[in-house]
Design a protein around this motif. Structure first.
Motif, short mmCIF file in Angstrom:
data_model
loop_
_atom_site.label_atom_id
_atom_site.label_comp_id
_atom_site.label_asym_id
_atom_site.label_seq_id
_atom_site.Cartn_x
_atom_site.Cartn_y
_atom_site.Cartn_z
N ASP A 1 1.02 -1.77 -3.85
CA ASP A 1 2.09 -0.82 -3.54
C ASP A 1 1.49 0.39 -2.80
N TYR B 1 2.22 -6.46 -5.94
CA TYR B 1 3.35 -7.36 -5.78
C TYR B 1 2.85 -8.73 -5.31
N ASP C 1 -0.09 -11.51 -1.83
CA ASP C 1 0.13 -10.28 -2.60
C ASP C 1 -0.26 -9.07 -1.76
N LYS D 1 5.43 -8.82 -9.99
CA LYS D 1 4.57 -7.65 -9.87
C LYS D 1 3.79 -7.49 -11.16
#
Length: 429
Positions: free
Chosen positions: A179, A242, A176, A231
Motif C-alpha cells: 500500500d 495487497y 502483490d 490483504k
C-alpha cells in the motif's frame, strides 16, 4: 528530526595559548568563516566522520593534520594528549549528539513554534504547497495540476510484482503490491488492475483486456471466481500488502498486468506493470503412454473402418500437448513398425492425419522441447492465500472521498490446488 550538538571548544592560537572557552556552535562556524578557514565550503569545517566523541583517531584518514606544524584552528583536543608528535586537527571535529528532537521544539515562543511546526509539516507532507489538516493535505489555490486536480501531495506509484509465496503455474499467477497511502497527505480510495493476454509483443499498446477495481469488483465479490483478492499486514507496522490471484489463465501464454492507484480527489498515479508467461500445459504422462499403446493396437495388422474411426476420434479429442506426448511414446516404443506420422497417414489418410497433427504446431518451441523429455512427473501443490470481502457497500454516488483503509473487510485464509509437471531425462523417484 535534527541533532542538537554539545557546543565545541574553541582555542585561540597566537603568541601564547589562551584559556579554552565554550562558545555556541554557530558562533564558532561564523568565526571560521570570517577567518576564511571554510574556504567557501562550510561542510569542510565540520565534515569529519570517524571521531570518537570529540577525539580524532590516529589512524583516521579523514582527520586532516598538519605534519610538523601547528594547527591553525581546532575544535577539540585529543583525550590522550599530543602523543607521538601528533598535531591537533585543523578541522573541527563533530561533537557527540546529546539528544534528538524536532527542530521546532527548540523554539520557546508558542506562536513561533506553531508556525515553525506548520511550515515543517507542510514542507515534508505537502511539498510546501498546502497545510496539514488532521491526516491529509489542504492544497493552496496555486497547487493544482493542468487537469484541475490538487497536487500538493503527489500520489505515489504502487509497485506491482509477482507474489513470492505462490510460483506461477500453467493457469495461475499471483501478484502483490504494498500500500502506498502515506500517513499524512493523499487518501487512496482504490487500486485498479488490468489484465491482458499478449498475442504479439510487438503490437501497438492498445488495451483490450479486463479492468478490475480492487474495491468495486474484487472485494465486493462481483468479479468471477477466477480472480480473488486479499490483504495482509506487511513487514512494518501499519503497512498493508495487497494480493490478487488469477486462477483461470491459459497455459504457455504471455500476460501483462498493469496497476495504478486512484486517490479520493479523482487523480491517478503512474502505472506499474508485470509481464509473465504461464508455464507449459500440464500433461498426464501415464495416460499418454496408455493411449500410445492403444493407438498401436488399433493400427497394428488389418485395420477396419471402425478401428480407424476410433483412432481418429481419440486423437482428435485429446489436447495438443497430450497428443504430442502420445506421438513421443509411440515413436519410442514402436519405431520399428513405422513413425507415428507415417502410420497415421497410412491408416487414416493424409487429410485426417493432417487435421490431427497440425494442432501440435500451436505448442511453443520451448514447451515442445520439454515434452520431449524422457520422463514427466505430475504433482499437485496445495498453497494458502488470503481472500477478503468487503463488509459494507460502496457509498452512493460516483466517487468515494475517503481512504481505502476506512472500508471494513473480512479476510480468511483459503487453499488453492496447483498442478505442475516436472521434466527430466533421468528416472524420477
Amino acid at each position: 528530526m535534527f541533532p542538537v550538538f554539545s557546543p565545541p571548544e574553541a582555542t585561540d592560537q597566537g603568541v601564547g595559548r589562551r584559556e579554552i572557552k565554550s562558545v555556541p556552535f554557530i558562533s564558532f562556524l561564523s568565526t571560521l568563516q570570517k577567518s576564511q578557514l571554510l574556504a567557501g565550503d562550510a561542510a569542510a569545517g565540520v565534515d569529519i566522520r570517524c571521531e570518537d566523541k570529540g577525539s580524532c583517531q590516529a589512524g583516521c584518514h579523514l582527520c586532516h593534520r598538519q605534519a610538523g606544524g601547528v594547527a591553525t584552528a581546532t575544535a577539540g583536543r585529543s583525550r590522550g594528549g599530543n602523543r607521538g608528535g601528533d598535531q591537533p586537527s585543523p578541522v573541527p571535529v563533530l561533537l557527540e549528539v546529546s539528544r534528538v528532537v524536532p527542530l521546532y521544539s527548540l523554539v520557546q515562543d508558542n506562536v513561533t513554534r506553531e508556525a515553525f511546526k506548520s511550515a515543517t509539516m507542510s514542507s515534508y507532507w505537502c511539498a510546501g504547497k498546502g497545510d496539514v489538516i488532521d491526516n491529509w493535505c489542504r492544497c493552496d489555490l496555486s497547487a493544482f495540476s493542468k487537469d484541475g486536480f490538487p497536487n500538493c501531495s503527489p500520489l505515489r506509484q504502487p509497485v506491482l510484482r509477482l507474489a513470492p509465496h505462490l510460483e506461477p503455474s500453467s493457469t495461475t499467477v499471483a501478484l502483490d503490491w504494498p500500500d502506498v497511502e502515506p500517513l499524512i497527505g493523499c487518501r487512496i480510495s482504490d487500486y485498479v488492475i488490468q489484465q491482458k493476454k499478449v498475442e504479439d509483443p510487438t503490437e501497438a499498446e492498445v488495451y483490450t483486456g479486463e479492468v478490475l477495481s480492487l474495491m468495486d469488483d474484487l472485494f465486493s465479490g462481483l468479479s468471477s471466481s477466477c480472480v480473488v483478492a486479499g490483504k495482509r499486514s506487511g513487514d512494518h507496522p501499519h503497512s498493508v500488502l495487497y494480493t490478487v490471484v488469477f486462477k483461470c489463465l491459459e497455459p504457455d501464454s504471455l500476460y501483462k498486468f498493469t496497476l495504478h492507484a486512484v486517490d479520493s480527489r479523482g487523480s491517478s498515479s503512474e502505472s506499474s506493470f508485470v509481464s509473465v508467461r504461464t508455464s507449459c500445459p500440464v500433461v498426464d504422462d501415464s495416460r499418454a503412454e496408455e493411449m500410445a499403446d492403444r493407438v498401436y493396437n488399433l493400427y497394428n495388422g488389418y485395420t477396419s473402418g471402425k478401428e480407424q474411426q476410433l483412432a481418429y476420434n481419440m486423437l482428435t479429442e485429446i489436447p495438443a500437448p497430450l497428443l504430442y506426448r502420445v506421438q513421443h511414446h509411440y515413436n519410442s516404443h514402436y519405431d520399428k513398425f513405422g513413425d507415428f506420422v507415417w502410420r497415421s497417414e497410412d491408416e487414416l489418410g493424409p487429410r485426417k492425419a493432417n487435421l490431427i497433427l497440425r494442432r501440435v504446431e500451436r505448442i511453443s518451441l520451448y514447451c515442445r522441447s520439454l515434452l520431449r523429455s524422457s520422463y514427466i512427473q505430475s504433482r499437485t501443490d496445495t498453497l494458502a492465500y488470503v481472500y477478503c470481502r468487503s463488509e459494507e457497500g460502496r457509498p452512493p454516488g460516483n466517487s468515494w472521498h475517503g481512504s481505502i483503509h476506512d472500508r471494513r473487510t473480512m479476510c480468511m485464509e483459503k487453499l488453492i490446488s496447483v498442478q505442475r509437471n516436472t521434466y527430466s531425462n533421468n528416472k524420477l523417484r
